[in-house]
Design a protein around this motif. Structure first.
Motif, PDB file in Angstrom:
ATOM      1  N   UNK A 155       0.848  -1.187   0.000  1.00  0.00           N
ATOM      2  CA  UNK A 155       0.000   0.000   0.000  1.00  0.00           C
ATOM      3  C   UNK A 155       0.885   1.239   0.000  1.00  0.00           C
ATOM      4  N   UNK A 156       0.598   2.174  -0.872  1.00  0.00           N
ATOM      5  CA  UNK A 156       1.346   3.431  -0.900  1.00  0.00           C
ATOM      6  C   UNK A 156       0.919   4.326   0.258  1.00  0.00           C
ATOM      7  N   UNK A 157       1.852   5.037   0.819  1.00  0.00           N
ATOM      8  CA  UNK A 157       1.519   6.017   1.844  1.00  0.00           C
ATOM      9  C   UNK A 157       0.678   7.133   1.226  1.00  0.00           C
ATOM     10  N   UNK A 158       0.033   7.922   2.063  1.00  0.00           N
ATOM     11  CA  UNK A 158      -0.793   9.010   1.567  1.00  0.00           C
ATOM     12  C   UNK A 158       0.023  10.005   0.753  1.00  0.00           C
ATOM     13  N   UNK A 159       1.275  10.190   1.133  1.00  0.00           N
ATOM     14  CA  UNK A 159       2.136  11.126   0.424  1.00  0.00           C
ATOM     15  C   UNK A 159       2.699  10.547  -0.864  1.00  0.00           C
ATOM     16  N   UNK A 160       2.616   9.212  -1.001  1.00  0.00           N
ATOM     17  CA  UNK A 160       3.183   8.552  -2.164  1.00  0.00           C
ATOM     18  C   UNK A 160       4.686   8.395  -2.115  1.00  0.00           C
ATOM     19  N   UNK A 161       5.285   8.705  -0.956  1.00  0.00           N
ATOM     20  CA  UNK A 161       6.743   8.664  -0.838  1.00  0.00           C
ATOM     21  C   UNK A 161       7.263   7.342  -0.284  1.00  0.00           C
ATOM     22  N   UNK A 162       6.378   6.407  -0.040  1.00  0.00           N
ATOM     23  CA  UNK A 162       6.797   5.114   0.488  1.00  0.00           C
ATOM     24  C   UNK A 162       5.669   4.128   0.348  1.00  0.00           C
ATOM     25  N   UNK A 163       5.914   2.898   0.780  1.00  0.00           N
ATOM     26  CA  UNK A 163       4.889   1.858   0.732  1.00  0.00           C
ATOM     27  C   UNK A 163       5.138   0.869   1.860  1.00  0.00           C
ATOM     28  N   UNK A 164       4.067   0.234   2.302  1.00  0.00           N
ATOM     29  CA  UNK A 164       4.171  -0.740   3.383  1.00  0.00           C
ATOM     30  C   UNK A 164       3.306  -1.947   3.054  1.00  0.00           C
ATOM     31  N   UNK A 165       3.654  -3.075   3.655  1.00  0.00           N
ATOM     32  CA  UNK A 165       2.911  -4.306   3.429  1.00  0.00           C
ATOM     33  C   UNK A 165       1.684  -4.390   4.326  1.00  0.00           C
TER      34      UNK A 165
END
Length: 232
Positions: A7-17
């Protein structure tokens, strides 16, 4: 069926499982399962699986990913319990809420009702309260939430129903905190508190020595009724 998604973070600067459990048919609604301080471990995955068995799409985001991705700890093993406490001390809760919001956005629209609930345990119970106050989640449940007395100023922002399960002998949530919760939240028509006399923190865990079978089943039945009403 279960899988791990990114899933992309709200900012789009990272992602997490996130662990996702899907029902056999079309989901009735989606529910974000918010971890304890022990990560998305076997118990949290089992919570998701049980919700899927009840017809929901359940998703458990890895909220510790900024500290250490893929944390899975056992509360009954003392060194792992201490590691969990250290992680909680480093955890940025505001960032965690934004990740929960990203998970809500990810699953909204994936079900018949289009609604999304949240259920959390321990730290996750606290985050469930914060989710109710800070996101557009449709219904939230917190089990043995910690530190809610420090969040009561946010209760005015709770727009949708919230249920809290409160064990009266919780070693992490003393009588004064419980009283503050009741005094502030009992008059709030959006919030329902259930007390569990003489029970301690973690009574509804899926595995391990903390579980109290009768109380866990009672709390879970109340949660099931709550979600059936508010996520339809």
């Amino acid at each position: 069926m279960s899988e791990t998604v990114s899933i992309s973070t709200l900012s789009g600067e990272g992602a997490f499982d996130a662990y996702v459990a899907r029902p056999a048919g079309d989901p009735k609604a989606a529910i974000v399962v918010i971890q304890e301080i022990f990560g998305v471990n076997a118990g949290i995955r089992r919570k998701c699986d049980r919700l899927a068995e009840d017809g929901y799409l359940a998703i458990a985001p890895d909220l510790f990913w900024r500290l250490e991705p893929g944390v899975e700890l056992d509360p009954d093993i003392e060194p792992e319990f201490q590691t969990a406490l250290e992680l909680m001390g480093k955890f940025n809760q505001d960032a965690g809420i934004r990740d929960i919001e990203a998970a809500i956005k990810y699953v909204r629209g994936m079900s018949q009702s289009g609604k999304v609930g949240a259920v959390g345990y321990c730290l996750g119970g606290r985050l469930a309260f914060m989710t109710a106050a800070r996101t557009d989640v449709d219904a939230s449940v917190g089990y043995y939430a910690v530190g809610v007395d420090n969040l009561l100023r946010e209760q005015h922002a709770i727009a949708h129903p919230l249920m809290l399960h409160v064990p009266t002998a919780d070693g992490f949530v003393g009588p004064d905190v419980q009283k503050a919760m009741h005094d502030a939240l009992d008059p709030n028509p959006k919030v329902t508190l259930h007390d569990y006399e003489g029970l301690d923190h973690g009574f509804a865990t899926e595995f391990g020595k903390r579980r109290d079978e009768d109380a866990a089943n009672l709390a879970d039945s109340r949660t099931a009724t709550f979600f059936a009403k508010h996520l339809a």
